[in-house]
Write a protein that holds these residues in place. Structure first.
Motif, PDB file in Angstrom:
ATOM      1  N   PRO A   1      59.786  13.346 -27.556  1.00 37.63           N
ATOM      2  CA  PRO A   1      58.404  12.876 -27.733  1.00 37.63           C
ATOM      3  C   PRO A   1      57.411  14.016 -27.559  1.00 37.63           C
ATOM      4  O   PRO A   1      57.469  14.740 -26.576  1.00 37.63           O
ATOM      5  N   GLY A   2      56.552  14.175 -28.540  1.00 38.91           N
ATOM      6  CA  GLY A   2      55.524  15.201 -28.463  1.00 38.91           C
ATOM      7  C   GLY A   2      55.883  16.490 -29.176  1.00 38.91           C
ATOM      8  O   GLY A   2      55.015  17.349 -29.363  1.00 38.91           O
ATOM      9  N   GLY A   3      57.135  16.639 -29.588  1.00 36.08           N
ATOM     10  CA  GLY A   3      57.490  17.899 -30.239  1.00 36.08           C
ATOM     11  C   GLY A   3      58.953  18.007 -30.570  1.00 36.08           C
ATOM     12  O   GLY A   3      59.701  17.029 -30.559  1.00 36.08           O
ATOM     13  N   ASP A   4      59.358  19.221 -30.879  1.00 36.73           N
ATOM     14  CA  ASP A   4      60.747  19.523 -31.200  1.00 36.73           C
ATOM     15  C   ASP A   4      60.931  21.024 -31.033  1.00 36.73           C
ATOM     16  O   ASP A   4      59.964  21.754 -30.774  1.00 36.73           O
ATOM     17  N   ILE A   5      62.163  21.482 -31.212  1.00 38.21           N
ATOM     18  CA  ILE A   5      62.454  22.904 -30.969  1.00 38.21           C
ATOM     19  C   ILE A   5      61.656  23.812 -31.905  1.00 38.21           C
ATOM     20  O   ILE A   5      61.344  24.948 -31.558  1.00 38.21           O
ATOM     21  N   GLY A   6      61.287  23.301 -33.086  1.00 41.41           N
ATOM     22  CA  GLY A   6      60.539  24.114 -34.040  1.00 41.41           C
ATOM     23  C   GLY A   6      59.118  24.414 -33.574  1.00 41.41           C
ATOM     24  O   GLY A   6      58.693  25.578 -33.514  1.00 41.41           O
TER      25      GLY A   6
END
Lengths: 344, 344
Positions: free
Chosen positions: B72-77
């Motif tokens: 939630p809120g983002g990812d590794i990228g």
């Protein structure tokens, strides 16, 4: 709030080993997936990129996943320095600074890490490039294979040099600084215990001094490229494609050490697709070829430099051909995928 | 020709997960093994390093191994872009260029890679920083856990800013740009399925605009640091050590979201050691504190900025203390090792 966790449309659309081999599959992955996402893909792919607003500076990055970590002639530490220094050098730059980022698997013996770092530090010192910043991550057992190293470098271009994979021209002479196939066959033989590793060693070495020697030739040096993943075949095909020229090399002129030839015979490999980590290709103006060859030969790492071919004045653009020992011509294709995984 | 293949002296001398946690074990690994090998270790460890010969330029590198890839809120990228942009920002720099290097596990669905790259590209575009060069390696199944990303950045310093972890001074006011603990608890909760992930989201965001707002304060901004691995506790301890000062913060002033507090209670974690990816610490001259606070609050990402403490005029150097809600004092130690593996 939702988690984006995409699922594949087709079971078989997954990353393959060949996507990392430096050949056609790598190019497809870059062209179709990676480059569009980051707004790139408009110009030729170079070993290093120009820093916006600072035209004298170039930047290059490489992650090293070689297995095993230690092999005759080098290890992942020295390789990580040489690889990035050489990518900078292929844009005509001397290295100014390196960053080093480690991904370590839990359980790696500290003595091995110490040994790799000592080798990395010594390689950087030999080159004369400072390691100015770094990062260390540790992942659990089984989440990485022992040790991966990223090095990223910033370099300063020699004033007169501006080589690019897109600058090869009709009539250019193709020079090669030394024998091919040593790195890939050494790593593979060591990993698989094939026995050749007692006769050969990786050619891993920095190439920036050779480039410094070529610098006085300035704009007569059209292309510089170190034939790493995908070997000579991939490098020549990229240059032929990006410069839209026909390249022809002489089989008899390409130096293939006997042990490399034997290993390749056994493994069913073409020495032209085996990775090198210590020789460079130069496409130079025909009028400067003799001076360029002499410049390369003036240093130990270029002592075996030879002329291996030319850019044809007429011929199919984007095509690389080999004149065989018996005078026939065969096409040198871009290698498709992975023949030698994890050699750098 | 021999292969250097060292064996450990003691079975137990291996890399531990805690060596990558940003705490005391990480510092030991750096001080005793990594830095001596590369000739470093003489100055304070900063988030980014000055480029030799180009005093206006800084460089920073980070490898991202977060698991899961999406949270939630983002990812590794996006995280890989924000992390390096923020490290540059903490040296007072705006980002000029990024490199991106991927290590992909064979078998990763291309749709997931595409999704990560799209997020990475969007994050870079939002920041306004070009991705100028990259690298892709693929390793066999089981040799990496899905996807690791290295980003390395080069930045240009704001003319008047020269923050350093060594520049905190007696009387400085300590500002924090937003609530703590969101990133670490979100990633952990998502990975372990603890249920908090429906109430919280990672704070991953770029901080370079907050730094731009602080730039007019110039040399009154002594230290900037984003409290990532090891959280607020590690960042404050590093500053106290490198500046040789005593830092005191008020427990009541540190904003800890309720869901973070609940998650930390359940997990037995101190919110002060949980990683953040979107807030910054600033040590500023007392006379400039109100202006700095106003500058931070002028942007959405700093709307919740608060004053959390000060550098004591007298007190044990290198020590961080917390004044608790009931007025007692406790020492905030440098976290030892790994409490939250693979959160960045």
């Amino acid at each position: 709030m939702s988690i984006r966790c995409p699922t594949p449309n087709h079971e078989d659309e997954v990353v393959l080993l060949g996507h990392g081999a430096g050949g056609r599959l790598t190019a497809e992955l870059l062209d179709r997936l990676v480059l569009p996402a980051v707004g790139g893909g408009t110009g030729p792919l170079e070993d290093a990129a120009l820093l916006p607003g600072h035209p004298g500076l170039v930047m290059s990055t490489d992650s090293f996943v070689v297995s095993p970590l230690f092999f005759p002639g080098g290890d992942i530490g020295s390789l990580a320095v040489h690889g990035t220094v050489n990518d900078l050098a292929m844009r005509g730059a001397r290295p100014l600074a390196l960053s080093v980022s480690l991904i370590v698997e839990e359980g790696l013996p500290l003595t091995e890490l110490r040994s790799v770092m000592a080798s990395l530090g010594k390689a950087a010192q030999d080159v004369g490039v400072p390691v100015i910043t770094g990062d260390t991550k540790v992942v659990g057992r089984g989440a990485a294979d022992r040790l991966f190293i990223n090095t990223t470098g910033v370099g300063q271009r020699h004033e007169l040099l501006c080589p690019s994979a897109a600058l090869a021209r009709s009539g250019d002479v193709v020079l090669l600084s030394g024998p091919v196939g040593l790195h890939g066959t050494t790593v593979l033989s060591t990993r698989e215990g094939l026995g050749f590793e007692s006769d050969i060693a990786s050619d891993t070495r920095p190439l920036h001094r050779l480039v410094r020697e070529l610098a006085p030739l300035g704009a007569a040096v059209h292309v510089l490229r170190d034939p790493t993943r995908g070997g000579l075949a991939a490098a020549l095909n990229e240059i032929a494609r990006d410069s839209s020229v026909a390249v022809e090399i002489e089989e008899s002129a390409v130096p293939v050490p006997e042990a490399v030839a034997s290993a390749c015979d056994l493994l069913g490999l073409d020495p032209l697709v085996v990775a090198n980590e210590g020789c460079l290709l130069a496409f130079v103006d025909a009028g400067a070829a003799d001076r360029a060859l002499a410049a390369l030969r003036s240093l130990p790492e270029g002592a075996q430099a030879v002329r291996i071919g030319e850019v044809l004045r007429e011929g199919p653009r984007g095509r690389v051909t080999l004149r065989t020992l018996v005078g026939a011509r065969r096409i040198v294709d871009m290698p498709l995928g992975e023949q030698l995984p994890r050699i750098c």
